[in-house]
Design a protein around this motif. Structure first.
Motif, PDB file in Angstrom:
ATOM      1  N   ASN A   1     -14.614 -17.680  29.936  1.00  0.00           N
ATOM      2  CA  ASN A   1     -15.512 -17.375  30.783  1.00  0.00           C
ATOM      3  C   ASN A   1     -15.516 -15.602  30.911  1.00  0.00           C
ATOM      4  O   ASN A   1     -14.351 -15.109  31.368  1.00  0.00           O
ATOM      5  CB  ASN A   1     -15.956 -17.189  32.450  1.00  0.00           C
ATOM      6  CG  ASN A   1     -16.349 -19.158  32.119  1.00  0.00           C
ATOM      7  OD1 ASN A   1     -17.889 -19.032  31.440  1.00  0.00           O
ATOM      8  ND2 ASN A   1     -15.756 -20.120  32.058  1.00  0.00           N
TER       9      ASN A   1
ATOM     10  N   TYR B   1      -5.914 -17.279  30.655  1.00  0.00           N
ATOM     11  CA  TYR B   1      -7.330 -18.064  30.613  1.00  0.00           C
ATOM     12  C   TYR B   1      -6.973 -19.802  31.286  1.00  0.00           C
ATOM     13  O   TYR B   1      -8.052 -19.971  31.307  1.00  0.00           O
ATOM     14  CB  TYR B   1      -8.099 -17.731  29.225  1.00  0.00           C
ATOM     15  CG  TYR B   1      -8.776 -16.341  28.982  1.00  0.00           C
ATOM     16  CD1 TYR B   1      -9.733 -15.966  30.083  1.00  0.00           C
ATOM     17  CD2 TYR B   1      -8.775 -15.499  28.159  1.00  0.00           C
ATOM     18  CE1 TYR B   1      -9.880 -14.481  30.039  1.00  0.00           C
ATOM     19  CE2 TYR B   1      -8.979 -14.208  27.779  1.00  0.00           C
ATOM     20  CZ  TYR B   1      -9.856 -13.289  28.847  1.00  0.00           C
ATOM     21  OH  TYR B   1     -10.903 -12.652  28.607  1.00  0.00           O
TER      22      TYR B   1
ATOM     23  N   GLU C   1      -9.020 -20.845  33.365  1.00  0.00           N
ATOM     24  CA  GLU C   1     -10.506 -21.735  33.008  1.00  0.00           C
ATOM     25  C   GLU C   1      -9.973 -23.166  32.489  1.00  0.00           C
ATOM     26  O   GLU C   1     -10.698 -24.399  32.024  1.00  0.00           O
ATOM     27  CB  GLU C   1     -10.830 -21.782  31.889  1.00  0.00           C
ATOM     28  CG  GLU C   1     -11.591 -19.978  32.344  1.00  0.00           C
ATOM     29  CD  GLU C   1     -12.802 -18.859  31.654  1.00  0.00           C
ATOM     30  OE1 GLU C   1     -13.028 -19.709  30.557  1.00  0.00           O
ATOM     31  OE2 GLU C   1     -12.331 -17.869  31.537  1.00  0.00           O
TER      32      GLU C   1
END
Length: 193
Positions: free
Chosen positions: A42, A156, A160
């Motif tokens: 994202n 990340y 995430e």
């Protein structure tokens, strides 16, 4: 009726070319790093984001008395500049290293043609230095490039909840500078906690 002098026309062309150059390079702020896009991250970082943090790293990390820190910072700022024209080519794009280099060199020549001779020469020299890995500075910046990528992968992973092991694997054993090896080792160890 006023006529433009040759100097004024040259100055206007140079100003126009500089704006074109800066506009083209500005595309890097919107060019997302392909590896992250392909993994479904994202809001992936841009090429510009990557180059900026590498430049900060070069400023802060380079403790060698033999390396030119300013040159390292410039190499960081130049190393992916061609991507404003060719995009972020990854190994998954099925483009040979030779073809990738040819495309990027052509893009750098196009960009450089918009600059005064001295700046154009410097940018092309920096690009070729990084591509050929012909200096200690270029090899150091390549190590920074690899480390910055796994540092971003860690970001990340934490943010995430994903595993991006392939990025760590892709640089395993390739970082040569002891200072950067130490940073990478600490980062990898932090994943195990």
């Amino acid at each position: 009726m006023s006529t433009m002098t040759s100097d004024t026309m040259t100055s206007n062309r140079m100003t126009s070319d500089m704006i074109k150059f800066l506009t083209m390079v500005g595309k890097l702020k919107r060019t997302k790093r392909s590896g992250w896009v392909m993994r479904g991250v994202n809001d992936p970082e841009s090429v510009s984001d990557h180059m900026y943090r590498m430049s900060i790293m070069a400023m802060l990390c380079n403790n060698s008395s033999t390396m030119d820190k300013t040159r390292c910072i410039k190499l960081c700022l130049i190393h992916d500049m061609a991507e404003c024209i060719v995009g972020d080519i990854t190994p998954y794009d099925n483009v040979s290293k030779e073809e990738k280099h040819a495309r990027e060199k052509k893009a750098m020549q196009e960009l450089s043609s918009l600059l005064p001779d001295e700046a154009a020469t410097e940018i092309m020299e920096l690009f070729e230095e990084y591509e050929s890995q012909s200096t200690e500075e270029a090899r150091y910046v390549k190590d920074l490039d690899r480390f910055e990528m796994i540092l971003q992968a860690r970001h990340y992973e934490e943010g995430e909840g994903m595993c991006l092991q392939e990025f760590y694997d892709s640089v395993d054993g390739k970082i040569k500078n002891q200072e950067i090896i130490s940073l990478a080792t600490t980062l990898v160890e932090s994943r195990r906690k």
